[in-house]
Scaffold this motif. Structure first.
Motif, PDB file in Angstrom:
ATOM      1  N   TYR A  88       0.691  -0.921   0.308  1.00  0.00           N
ATOM      2  CA  TYR A  88       0.107   0.147   0.093  1.00  0.00           C
ATOM      3  C   TYR A  88       0.767   1.370   0.102  1.00  0.00           C
ATOM      4  O   TYR A  88       1.715   1.321   0.044  1.00  0.00           O
ATOM      5  CB  TYR A  88      -0.699   0.124   1.726  1.00  0.00           C
ATOM      6  CG  TYR A  88      -1.853  -0.881   1.225  1.00  0.00           C
ATOM      7  CD1 TYR A  88      -3.392  -0.513   0.820  1.00  0.00           C
ATOM      8  CD2 TYR A  88      -1.966  -2.312   1.572  1.00  0.00           C
ATOM      9  CE1 TYR A  88      -4.439  -1.166   0.565  1.00  0.00           C
ATOM     10  CE2 TYR A  88      -3.459  -2.913   1.794  1.00  0.00           C
ATOM     11  CZ  TYR A  88      -4.294  -3.299   1.349  1.00  0.00           C
ATOM     12  OH  TYR A  88      -5.219  -3.268   0.804  1.00  0.00           O
ATOM     13  N   LEU A 131      -6.337  11.611  -6.447  1.00  0.00           N
ATOM     14  CA  LEU A 131      -6.612  11.063  -7.156  1.00  0.00           C
ATOM     15  C   LEU A 131      -7.073  10.381  -8.220  1.00  0.00           C
ATOM     16  O   LEU A 131      -7.503  11.242  -8.627  1.00  0.00           O
ATOM     17  CB  LEU A 131      -7.897  10.332  -6.221  1.00  0.00           C
ATOM     18  CG  LEU A 131      -7.263  10.196  -4.524  1.00  0.00           C
ATOM     19  CD1 LEU A 131      -8.558   9.519  -3.739  1.00  0.00           C
ATOM     20  CD2 LEU A 131      -7.009   9.971  -4.624  1.00  0.00           C
ATOM     21  N   GLN A 174      -9.145   5.334  -8.144  1.00  0.00           N
ATOM     22  CA  GLN A 174      -8.767   5.711  -6.963  1.00  0.00           C
ATOM     23  C   GLN A 174     -10.050   6.150  -5.653  1.00  0.00           C
ATOM     24  O   GLN A 174     -10.408   5.841  -4.970  1.00  0.00           O
ATOM     25  CB  GLN A 174      -8.252   6.780  -6.542  1.00  0.00           C
ATOM     26  CG  GLN A 174      -6.746   5.494  -6.833  1.00  0.00           C
ATOM     27  CD  GLN A 174      -5.181   6.031  -6.971  1.00  0.00           C
ATOM     28  OE1 GLN A 174      -5.396   7.315  -7.280  1.00  0.00           O
ATOM     29  NE2 GLN A 174      -4.060   6.081  -6.857  1.00  0.00           N
ATOM     30  N   ALA A 195     -12.299   4.676  -3.003  1.00  0.00           N
ATOM     31  CA  ALA A 195     -12.342   5.762  -1.755  1.00  0.00           C
ATOM     32  C   ALA A 195     -13.896   5.411  -1.374  1.00  0.00           C
ATOM     33  O   ALA A 195     -13.912   5.431   0.189  1.00  0.00           O
ATOM     34  CB  ALA A 195     -12.128   6.797  -2.189  1.00  0.00           C
ATOM     35  N   CYS A 227     -15.457   2.198   0.159  1.00  0.00           N
ATOM     36  CA  CYS A 227     -14.928   1.656   1.490  1.00  0.00           C
ATOM     37  C   CYS A 227     -15.716   3.188   2.731  1.00  0.00           C
ATOM     38  O   CYS A 227     -16.026   2.968   3.606  1.00  0.00           O
ATOM     39  CB  CYS A 227     -13.333   2.652   1.614  1.00  0.00           C
ATOM     40  SG  CYS A 227     -11.972   1.410   1.003  1.00  0.00           S
ATOM     41  N   SER A 240      -7.026  12.222   0.279  1.00  0.00           N
ATOM     42  CA  SER A 240      -6.317  11.397  -0.374  1.00  0.00           C
ATOM     43  C   SER A 240      -5.310  11.140   0.819  1.00  0.00           C
ATOM     44  O   SER A 240      -4.684  10.219   0.951  1.00  0.00           O
ATOM     45  CB  SER A 240      -5.348  12.253  -1.399  1.00  0.00           C
ATOM     46  OG  SER A 240      -5.343  13.273  -0.571  1.00  0.00           O
ATOM     47  N   LEU A 295      -5.637   7.799   3.000  1.00  0.00           N
ATOM     48  CA  LEU A 295      -5.969   7.073   2.039  1.00  0.00           C
ATOM     49  C   LEU A 295      -4.574   6.252   1.912  1.00  0.00           C
ATOM     50  O   LEU A 295      -4.358   7.111   1.508  1.00  0.00           O
ATOM     51  CB  LEU A 295      -6.644   7.239   0.773  1.00  0.00           C
ATOM     52  CG  LEU A 295      -8.511   8.299   1.029  1.00  0.00           C
ATOM     53  CD1 LEU A 295      -9.265   8.244   0.291  1.00  0.00           C
ATOM     54  CD2 LEU A 295      -9.268   7.673   2.333  1.00  0.00           C
ATOM     55  N   PHE A 349      -3.447   3.163  -1.070  1.00  0.00           N
ATOM     56  CA  PHE A 349      -4.752   2.310  -1.882  1.00  0.00           C
ATOM     57  C   PHE A 349      -3.329   0.736  -2.988  1.00  0.00           C
ATOM     58  O   PHE A 349      -1.773   0.691  -2.323  1.00  0.00           O
ATOM     59  CB  PHE A 349      -4.323   3.229  -3.160  1.00  0.00           C
ATOM     60  CG  PHE A 349      -5.446   4.193  -3.542  1.00  0.00           C
ATOM     61  CD1 PHE A 349      -6.776   3.678  -3.158  1.00  0.00           C
ATOM     62  CD2 PHE A 349      -5.238   5.488  -2.366  1.00  0.00           C
ATOM     63  CE1 PHE A 349      -7.616   4.575  -3.134  1.00  0.00           C
ATOM     64  CE2 PHE A 349      -5.891   6.438  -2.469  1.00  0.00           C
ATOM     65  CZ  PHE A 349      -7.119   5.670  -2.629  1.00  0.00           C
ATOM     66  N   THR A 357      -7.756  -2.796  -7.134  1.00  0.00           N
ATOM     67  CA  THR A 357      -7.423  -1.903  -6.298  1.00  0.00           C
ATOM     68  C   THR A 357      -8.353  -1.203  -5.222  1.00  0.00           C
ATOM     69  O   THR A 357      -9.351  -1.569  -5.387  1.00  0.00           O
ATOM     70  CB  THR A 357      -7.782   0.345  -7.094  1.00  0.00           C
ATOM     71  OG1 THR A 357      -7.115   0.097  -8.228  1.00  0.00           O
ATOM     72  CG2 THR A 357      -7.359   0.932  -6.448  1.00  0.00           C
ATOM     73  N   CYS A 370      -8.348  -0.209  -0.994  1.00  0.00           N
ATOM     74  CA  CYS A 370      -8.094   1.115  -0.354  1.00  0.00           C
ATOM     75  C   CYS A 370      -8.090   0.249   1.139  1.00  0.00           C
ATOM     76  O   CYS A 370      -8.832  -0.239   1.424  1.00  0.00           O
ATOM     77  CB  CYS A 370      -9.355   2.148  -0.670  1.00  0.00           C
ATOM     78  SG  CYS A 370      -9.095   3.636   0.492  1.00  0.00           S
TER      79      CYS A 370
END
Length: 394
Positions: A153, A162, A166, A170, A173, A269, A272, A274, A281, A283
């Motif tokens: 990550y 992002l 992404q 995000a 999540c 960001s 976060l 990734f 992808t 997260c």
């Protein structure tokens, strides 16, 4: 590896400190094992680069013997900041307590409810695994977690913002976390702020964000003075100093009468991480120091305003919002919630998001010091402000 980079000049103290941490780590990994004496052989401790002033982050690389086997593990430890002023600030605001309680109480409570409802379809929250936590009021706090970097990550480059993919991952999540908190309240019939009284109180959040905005606004106004092109923007922003911005923070951070979730309150960001696995992808959400109960659009608005480059934000905001909404509905339905019981509508989301985006913009202005001096970041701030003025939000 060397012990010289340890947090203590006393080598034996550091070894004891690490062995205590590793006992907790090993027990969590092997809950059914009869644990023999664990002994640290060698270690290296380095500061994690890029961390802010609210904590000290250490990367732990440790070799140890247990059950006649030599093993190695990489973890991260989050401690109180060493600077006396920052340390006192974190203790006073309970940032450390809040994050420790998130990992040791809030997240496990959400896990228990969603695991019972989903059984084999259960998915853990997208957060790092934690192995050890210690909190001594006004004195010490330690939170030990897995080192996500060791699993591939990483943070997205702040200047780039992002990618569309992404951003979609995000908000999925975010929907995962929000849906878990909604179902927890539904199943326990208790509001989050009552069950977890250490959550950030609305009044404290309003006060903190307003102070941050006023401080950043002064810096931004000085920057705008240098260019006549920004005269209209400066005039507009000056009107937000004082009660106007204070009223916005109060309105945005007030709970909804239709649906409240756990709010990360710093969902951008930098919090976060990734990981790319082929076409997939993943997260993971970090830094849970400011959690509170509130509208889901506090987090969604902050992500959109602070973490996307101007072109992606303009072209794909609607699709990102739709991705969040569809994921939230899908997860709530999977958890057993009927559509008739979901009183919060897409129109409610869009209406609240207008305030959420203003909130994100004011927070971005409050943190403008990390943008000034960098042309790409300056452009992102100015583009956002122009767009919000153009559509009547500011």
């Amino acid at each position: 590896m060397s012990s010289e980079s340890s947090p203590s000049r006393d080598k034996s103290y550091t070894q004891d400190w690490l062995e205590n941490i590793l006992q907790c780590y090993y027990a969590s990994q092997h809950p059914d094992a009869c644990q023999d004496e664990l002994q640290v052989i060698d270690w290296e401790i380095k500061p994690v680069e890029g961390e802010g002033y609210l904590s000290e982050m250490l990367a732990l690389d440790v070799q140890y013997n247990v059950d006649k086997k030599e093993e190695r593990v990489k973890l991260v430890a989050k401690l109180l900041p060493p600077d006396p002023y920052n340390r006192a600030f974190v203790i006073q605001t309970q940032f450390d307590l809040r994050e420790i309680r998130f990992y040791t109480e809030v997240a496990p409570a959400f896990h228990d409810v969603t695991h019972r409802l989903l059984d084999k379809d259960f998915q853990p929250l997208p957060i790092p695994k934690h192995y050890h936590a210690l909190y001594k009021e006004d004195a010490e706090s330690i939170l030990v977690m897995e080192d996500l970097r060791n699993k591939g990550y990483s943070h997205q480059n702040l200047n780039k913002g992002l990618t569309i993919r992404q951003a979609e991952v995000a908000v999925d999540c975010l929907a995962h976390i929000h849906s878990a908190s909604i179902m927890y309240q539904r199943e326990t019939k208790e509001e989050l702020c009552k069950k977890f009284p250490y959550l950030l109180r609305r009044e404290k959040a309003e006060e903190a964000f307003h102070a941050l905005f006023e401080k950043g606004l002064l810096l931004l106004l000085k920057y705008l003075d240098k260019n006549q092109e920004y005269l209209t923007i400066k005039k507009c922003l000056q009107e937000y100093s004082g009660n106007r911005s204070k009223d916005i923070f109060e309105r945005v951070l007030s709970p909804s009468d239709k649906m409240n979730t756990l709010v990360h309150c710093d969902f951008w960001s930098n919090n976060l991480m990734f990981k790319n696995e082929g076409n997939d992808t993943k997260c993971c959400v970090i830094d849970w120091q400011m959690i509170m109960q509130g509208k889901p659009t506090v987090d969604l608005g902050m992500l959109i305003t602070t973490s996307l480059n101007p072109q992606i934000r303009r072209d794909h905001e609607d699709s990102i919002v739709n991705a969040y909404w569809n994921s939230l509905l899908k997860r709530l339905r999977k958890l057993g919630m009927k559509d008739k019981d979901i009183t919060y509508t897409y129109d409610d989301l869009k209406l609240d998001l207008k305030d959420g985006k203003i909130f994100g913009a004011l927070v971005m202005i409050g943190s403008v010091d990390i943008a000034l001096g960098d042309p790409e970041r300056e452009d992102r701030v100015m583009s956002l402000i122009r767009d919000l003025i153009a559509d009547g939000s500011l």
